[in-house]
Design a protein around this motif. Sequence first.
Motif, mmCIF file in Angstrom:
data_model
loop_
_atom_site.group_PDB
_atom_site.id
_atom_site.type_symbol
_atom_site.label_atom_id
_atom_site.label_comp_id
_atom_site.label_asym_id
_atom_site.label_seq_id
_atom_site.Cartn_x
_atom_site.Cartn_y
_atom_site.Cartn_z
ATOM 1 N N HIS A 8 -8.268 -6.235 -3.632
ATOM 2 C CA HIS A 8 -9.054 -5.637 -2.556
ATOM 3 C C HIS A 8 -8.326 -4.467 -1.893
ATOM 4 O O HIS A 8 -8.973 -3.554 -1.368
ATOM 5 C CB HIS A 8 -9.436 -6.706 -1.534
ATOM 6 N N ASP A 9 -6.996 -4.456 -1.937
ATOM 7 C CA ASP A 9 -6.261 -3.340 -1.354
ATOM 8 C C ASP A 9 -6.051 -2.190 -2.332
ATOM 9 O O ASP A 9 -5.936 -1.037 -1.923
ATOM 10 C CB ASP A 9 -4.908 -3.821 -0.825
ATOM 11 N N SER A 10 -5.970 -2.506 -3.616
ATOM 12 C CA SER A 10 -5.698 -1.469 -4.618
ATOM 13 C C SER A 10 -6.951 -0.984 -5.342
ATOM 14 O O SER A 10 -6.976 0.132 -5.864
ATOM 15 C CB SER A 10 -4.718 -2.005 -5.666
ATOM 16 N N GLN A 11 -7.971 -1.854 -5.398
ATOM 17 C CA GLN A 11 -9.191 -1.605 -6.182
ATOM 18 C C GLN A 11 -8.887 -1.425 -7.664
ATOM 19 O O GLN A 11 -9.660 -0.784 -8.390
ATOM 20 C CB GLN A 11 -9.954 -0.391 -5.633
ATOM 21 N N LEU A 12 -7.787 -2.002 -8.124
ATOM 22 C CA LEU A 12 -7.437 -1.973 -9.546
ATOM 23 C C LEU A 12 -7.995 -3.222 -10.212
ATOM 24 O O LEU A 12 -7.633 -4.354 -9.856
ATOM 25 C CB LEU A 12 -5.923 -1.902 -9.723
ATOM 26 N N ALA A 13 -8.881 -3.027 -11.198
ATOM 27 C CA ALA A 13 -9.581 -4.145 -11.817
ATOM 28 C C ALA A 13 -8.635 -5.148 -12.464
ATOM 29 O O ALA A 13 -8.974 -6.328 -12.596
ATOM 30 C CB ALA A 13 -10.581 -3.623 -12.851
ATOM 31 N N THR A 14 -7.457 -4.696 -12.852
ATOM 32 C CA THR A 14 -6.526 -5.611 -13.517
ATOM 33 C C THR A 14 -6.157 -6.782 -12.612
ATOM 34 O O THR A 14 -5.932 -7.891 -13.101
ATOM 35 C CB THR A 14 -5.257 -4.856 -13.961
ATOM 36 N N PHE A 15 -6.128 -6.572 -11.293
ATOM 37 C CA PHE A 15 -5.770 -7.666 -10.395
ATOM 38 C C PHE A 15 -6.895 -8.696 -10.293
ATOM 39 O O PHE A 15 -6.622 -9.894 -10.125
ATOM 40 C CB PHE A 15 -5.409 -7.130 -9.012
ATOM 41 N N LEU A 16 -8.131 -8.259 -10.409
ATOM 42 C CA LEU A 16 -9.229 -9.224 -10.433
ATOM 43 C C LEU A 16 -9.158 -10.058 -11.706
ATOM 44 O O LEU A 16 -9.408 -11.271 -11.690
ATOM 45 C CB LEU A 16 -10.569 -8.496 -10.337
ATOM 46 N N THR A 17 -8.775 -9.416 -12.813
ATOM 47 C CA THR A 17 -8.572 -10.156 -14.065
ATOM 48 C C THR A 17 -7.448 -11.164 -13.915
ATOM 49 O O THR A 17 -7.564 -12.320 -14.364
ATOM 50 C CB THR A 17 -8.250 -9.181 -15.207
ATOM 51 N N HIS A 18 -6.341 -10.755 -13.292
ATOM 52 C CA HIS A 18 -5.234 -11.682 -13.054
ATOM 53 C C HIS A 18 -5.680 -12.864 -12.191
ATOM 54 O O HIS A 18 -5.254 -14.000 -12.415
ATOM 55 C CB HIS A 18 -4.078 -10.955 -12.359
ATOM 56 N N LEU A 34 0.835 -1.197 0.000
ATOM 57 C CA LEU A 34 0.000 0.000 0.000
ATOM 58 C C LEU A 34 0.874 1.254 0.000
ATOM 59 O O LEU A 34 0.612 2.215 -0.735
ATOM 60 C CB LEU A 34 -0.905 -0.025 1.222
ATOM 61 N N SER A 35 1.931 1.234 0.817
ATOM 62 C CA SER A 35 2.836 2.385 0.881
ATOM 63 C C SER A 35 3.457 2.682 -0.466
ATOM 64 O O SER A 35 3.565 3.839 -0.893
ATOM 65 C CB SER A 35 3.944 2.123 1.902
ATOM 66 N N ASN A 36 3.887 1.612 -1.135
ATOM 67 C CA ASN A 36 4.586 1.757 -2.408
ATOM 68 C C ASN A 36 3.645 1.809 -3.605
ATOM 69 O O ASN A 36 4.101 2.068 -4.733
ATOM 70 C CB ASN A 36 5.569 0.600 -2.588
ATOM 71 N N GLN A 37 2.350 1.539 -3.354
ATOM 72 C CA GLN A 37 1.379 1.447 -4.456
ATOM 73 C C GLN A 37 1.902 0.493 -5.533
ATOM 74 O O GLN A 37 1.806 0.761 -6.742
ATOM 75 C CB GLN A 37 1.079 2.830 -5.034
ATOM 76 N N HIS A 38 2.413 -0.649 -5.061
ATOM 77 C CA HIS A 38 3.015 -1.628 -5.973
ATOM 78 C C HIS A 38 2.698 -3.023 -5.442
ATOM 79 O O HIS A 38 3.044 -3.352 -4.302
ATOM 80 C CB HIS A 38 4.527 -1.414 -6.052
#
Length: 304
Positions: A237-247, A209-213
């Motif tokens: 769930h921590d980033s809310q970036l849809a690409t991770f749900l796709t992954h 979360l700190s690094n946004q990575h």
Amino acid sequence: MKNSSPMEVELKLALAPEGPAALVKHPFLASEPALQQTLVNTYFDTPEGDLTNARIALRLRQVDGQVLQTVKTAGQGGGGLSQREEWEWQVSGSQLDLAGLAALPPFQGALGGVLDSLAPQLRTDFSRRSWQLTDCLVTPGSTGQGNHIELVLDEGAIISGDYRTSIREMELELKSGEPEALWKLALKLAEQVPLRPSDSSKASRGNALSNQHWPLPEAHSPEEWLHRATLALDAYHDSQLATFLTHAHDALMRLAEHSALDETARAHAQALTNSLDPHGQPNTAFGKAALAVAHRLAYQTALR
């Protein structure tokens, strides 16, 4: 110094929003007293992230009027199950016990030279309810001897600078007995509690979360695909970036199609591919299937 648990064996499970309420109503827990605590935790690292790079977590925890200093190494395992070294002892105040750290094995090498650079990096503040479960509680009619599991329910937040994400998880820690007991208990709970395995510690989540990575590992074997899917869901769930749900969906598909799976594991893996809701939250079918396939893969690994 107190080395309270040189090797920690635990199963970490993330809960859907309705999970905590379902958990406390479960027959295993409904009539059992719970210890309730408020935990305020500060994690330390160097500005360069030396501990993070070494996959070591260092924290001070304020609980019940005490301050505990804890060092944890990276967990070995997957599918929510991990084994790792842990050292914990009480300190007198809010300052790190650097002499105590210097005496531990992880700080005998190069990390011994960074102790003076350690500073607070993130916080995890949460309420904890914990239950002590023995065989007679988990399996009615048993003698109650052999297995002792601490079940904790944590609800709160990870805070790092301007970033914040929620904590809603259950951990099953083996205090005595066989790791098989963790799987049996988790599978029983999953029948009524929507959950999923999680391979990310609070510290690793806070660092990402700190690094946004949120890096994802390469995967080839079934165990690696399950681990990648689990981390991708944690990241989503921590980033809310849809690409991770796709992954995550892709990794679950790769897992279900993997030629190395036996018939039992394949059936469980196939059930995973359509058991997440559009927001990446698990239902009870997902939890049961994820634990079953993780358990099967762990069993097959042990036989090799």
